[in-house]
Scaffold this active site. Structure first.
Site, short mmCIF file in Angstrom:
data_model
loop_
_atom_site.label_atom_id
_atom_site.label_comp_id
_atom_site.label_asym_id
_atom_site.label_seq_id
_atom_site.Cartn_x
_atom_site.Cartn_y
_atom_site.Cartn_z
N ALA A 23 0.33 -1.30 0.03
CA ALA A 23 -0.07 0.01 0.34
C ALA A 23 1.25 1.36 0.35
O ALA A 23 2.05 1.64 0.56
CB ALA A 23 -1.25 -0.04 1.12
N ASP A 24 0.64 2.04 -0.35
CA ASP A 24 1.21 3.53 -0.79
C ASP A 24 1.29 3.83 0.55
O ASP A 24 0.35 3.63 1.96
CB ASP A 24 0.11 4.36 -1.68
CG ASP A 24 1.33 5.91 -2.26
OD1 ASP A 24 2.43 5.62 -1.41
OD2 ASP A 24 1.05 5.97 -3.23
N TRP A 25 1.88 5.18 1.13
CA TRP A 25 1.62 5.69 2.08
C TRP A 25 0.24 6.30 2.99
O TRP A 25 -0.30 7.09 2.85
CB TRP A 25 2.94 6.79 2.28
CG TRP A 25 2.77 7.62 3.61
CD1 TRP A 25 2.34 8.43 4.13
CD2 TRP A 25 4.16 7.93 4.23
NE1 TRP A 25 2.61 9.39 5.43
CE2 TRP A 25 4.42 8.76 5.21
CE3 TRP A 25 5.84 7.58 3.69
CZ2 TRP A 25 5.33 9.08 6.24
CZ3 TRP A 25 6.28 7.33 4.67
CH2 TRP A 25 6.62 8.42 5.58
#
Length: 743
Positions: free
Chosen positions: A270-272
């Site tokens: 997952a992205d930030w």
């Protein structure tokens, strides 16, 4: 599953060759993974799925407890060594994945990806990525959150600078080159952001995206397919919602499409804070539900929200999450770690690590890359290259001539402004070699909010034989979170350019920035215009060498250059429409107050020499399926350098299907051939296009190639006028996600 993607899962021996791990260490990988998994508690499993950032408040004991599987922003060898040593001191001794966004370098900073794309040179892009990876590995990094495979169509979007342009074929070709280069240099790669992230409304970062299914398959997915074929190790989710559903919680996208249709078996991260953002998106009530939805969608690793670590063990115990789903994610994390050889590699030694950065060979390659990225947009009366016999004094003006930090650009790893050679410094050194004097008067600061320095700049221009004006956008107008509603230069720069042009001396304008900008009257005020982008550590010498003719510009625009921001999004691969644009005609596609055409087309770029393109020859006249037909379209065309200097021709092949069952783009880029030709020399540009790449996709991902008449265009940009027809004798359809043709 595709051959080049399989090596990540079953071919850890490939990493052993690259990284020097002993063969005995990789043979029983699956057995070692299962043995580790069998010993893990639920908390330790969740720990392997937990990626944390280096923050002011950092619980070092979390490493010893086995609660951390990966880290980001541990940006020097000392921090990396400390964290990895603590992780290896945990009960199971599992080493860390150590990641960072290596967008265009770690310490030696290369041009940003959009600028690298202007080289149209996959070999150079691969070598640059390998050099960036080798430098990163010196301090213990083993994973990069790059390349960005998003096709950037709207120049207002700040992250356009991280991508490889507006075209899916070029983006895919260069994405694959980056993946291969990172692997050459010892880093695992991550394709981001899956999917449709660049289609944000209004070019506003993080806004919603609404993309037709056919456009998803034809435009946004091809670069990811190319990256997967090249062996990408990971895929990152987008922070956005695609057609109303956040990608991080979309099982049809992340599992059905990415894993089943496209055959990706690597790690999904997952992205930030993307998992936590599911609550802000309004699809999760709390952190536990967000964690459940992300894991069910196909996310393996949680970046910085901590929700997997906090909630998955209890969710499994409560029966709301199958333990088998957690185990599958942990296996993918461990496979990557074993594939990288981390279990058999010692902790990085911080002593002397910094001394291995900024090596001369890396800086030389950064300079080569900067030269290749420069695009000559205008050169009236052959003002450039500078002739020292005629030009004895140069006035350098503009706020970005000596602005090292802007030249380094955003997403700079650990690049420092004092490492960079500015354009002014590069010009001074090169001019001194030809006994040419340099006068510097910036005219204004980088925000250019005052005319106080204009008089000094005009005085310097009046006393010179040539003015080099360095203007454009600062670094903070590009990158994540830097979307802009305008494409204008900040402050009074256009007024400054007008003032120095009135001095009556010829002007060579060097434009800096992460994207094309509105040039307005600059094309009239400056005889020559060179797009320098944000060229990195060695940008100054690269620009100077090009202005003086030591290097012949060969860069080509990877995006269409608009006249005004109101034209956006503006791309070359438009549909014909029922009333195509006719200049001066009201009732056709266009604007009442501006041309709908770009100022400079996609693929455009001048040289100090000139090239002529011959008529394309179709080598394979019977394209289709079966033994009687050619599965590969082959086209060739002659290219002649009829100028007085050696130079590089960037021959481009575009293919169109004038009549089809659905409206199709007039032309699509399908190949590039680079020819280095001496004055008077003729070369042959040869292109090979798999016949399956001539088609389009239906909404469910079914690839379709229709029988019928097609056109092949060859030239120096997307307006190529030389063309030849060919026929696809038999059409075909394939199952969704397939690459193979069938009747």
């Amino acid at each position: 599953m595709r051959r080049l993607a399989r090596w990540i899962i079953r071919g850890a021996a490939a990493w052993a060759v690259v990284l020097g791990a002993p063969a005995s260490a990789v043979e029983p990988v699956e057995s070692r993974i299962e043995a580790l998994l069998a010993r893990m508690t639920l908390e330790e499993k969740a720990g392997q799925l937990n990626l944390i950032s280096h923050e002011p408040i950092l619980d070092l004991d979390s490493f010893r407890r086995g609660e951390v599987g990966a880290v980001i922003n541990f940006n020097n060898a000392g921090l990396v060594a400390q964290a990895d040593r603590l992780a290896r001191a945990s009960r199971l001794g599992i080493p860390l994945l150590v990641g960072l966004d290596i967008v265009h370098g770690y310490r030696t900073i290369f041009p940003l990806p959009l600028a690298m794309a202007a080289s149209f040179d996959a070999g150079l892009v691969r070598r640059a990525a390998a050099a960036q990876a080798r430098e990163s590995a010196m301090v213990g990094l083993n994973w990069t959150f790059s390349p960005m495979a998003d096709v950037a169509r709207d120049l207002r979007w700040g992250r356009v600078v991280e991508g490889l342009g507006e075209d899916p074929w070029l983006t895919g070709w260069l994405t694959a080159a980056q993946v291969e280069g990172f692997r050459d240099g010892g880093l695992a790669s991550t394709l981001k952001h899956f999917a449709g992230y660049s289609a944000v409304l209004g070019g506003r970062d993080y806004d919603a995206t609404f993309v037709a299914p056919t456009e998803v398959h034809d435009l946004h997915l091809p670069p990811f397919r190319d990256g997967i074929r090249a062996g990408a190790d990971a895929v990152m989710t987008a922070l956005t919602a695609l057609n109303g559903l956040p990608t991080t919680a979309d099982p049809a996208l992340m599992t059905g499409l990415l894993r089943r249709q496209m055959g990706f078996s690597g790690l999904v991260v997952a992205d930030w804070q993307a998992i936590a953002s599911l609550m802000k998106h309004g699809v999760a009530r709390d952190g536990a539900e967000a964690a459940r939805k992300a894991l069910a969608a196909g996310v393996d690793m949680d970046m910085t929200s901590g929700l997997f670590l906090r909630h998955l063990p209890e969710e499994v115990r409560a029966g709301r999450v199958p333990e088998g789903a957690v185990d599958a994610a942990v296996r993918r994390v461990l496979r990557l770690k074993f594939g990288l050889g981390l279990f058999d590699r010692p902790v990085v030694d911080p002593d002397g690590a910094e001394e291995k950065l900024l090596r001369p060979e890396t800086r030389r390659l950064a300079r080569e890359a900067a030269r290749a990225s420069l695009v000559l947009l205008q050169n009236r009366e052959d003002l450039l290259p500078i002739d020292p016999a005629k030009v004895r004094r140069i006035a350098v003006v503009g706020p970005f001539a000596d602005s090292a930090w802007d030249q380094v650009g955003p997403h700079e790893g650990t690049g420092q402004e004092w490492d960079a050679v500015t354009i002014l410094a590069g010009l001074r050194e090169r001019a001194a070699a030809s006994s040419v004097a340099i006068d510097f008067a910036p005219g204004c600061s980088r925000v250019c909010d005052s005319r106080a320095g204009f008089a000094a700049a005009v005085e310097a221009a009046a006393g010179a034989d040539l003015v080099v004006a360095v203007m454009g956008e600062p670094r903070d107008r590009s990158g994540e979170g830097s979307s802009s509603a305008t494409l204008s230069w900040p402050g009074l720069q256009h007024d400054l350019l007008a003032a120095v042009a009135e001095a009556g001396k010829p002007v060579a304008l060097v434009v800096v920035g992460g994207r094309p900008t509105e040039l307005g009257d600059a094309l009239r005020q400056a005889q020559a215009v060179l797009m320098a982008w944000l060229p990195g550590t060695e940008g100054g010498p690269a620009v100077a060498e090009t202005l003086f003719g030591d290097a012949n510009p060969s860069g080509r625009l990877p995006v269409s250059w608009p006249r005004q921001v109101g034209q956006l999004p503006l791309t070359y691969d438009t549909l014909p429409g029922g009333r195509p644009h006719i200049p001066g005609t009201r009732w056709t596609m266009g604007y009442a107050d501006e041309s709908p055409l770009p100022l400079f087309p996609f693929g455009y770029g001048l040289s100090y020499t000139r090239f002529a393109y011959g008529e394309p020859e179709i080598v394979t006249p019977h394209v289709g399926v079966g033994d009687r037909y050619d599965a590969m379209l082959e086209v060739r065309a002659s290219v002649t350098n009829y100028g007085t200097r050696p130079g590089r021709a960037v021959a481009q092949l575009y293919v169109g299907q004038p009549v089809a069952s659905r409206s199709r783009p007039r032309r699509l880029l399908k190949g590039v051939a680079l020819l280095d030709l001496a004055s008077g020399e003729t070369g042959i540009a040869s292109f090979r296009v798999p016949a399956r790449d001539l088609g389009y996709h239906e909404p469910d991902g079914t690839p379709v190639v229709e029988a019928g008449t097609y056109l092949a265009h060859v030239g120096g940009d997307s307006l190529a006028t030389r063309s030849a027809g060919f026929t696809v004798e038999t059409g075909w359809r394939g199952p969704p996600g397939s690459d193979e043709a069938r009747r």
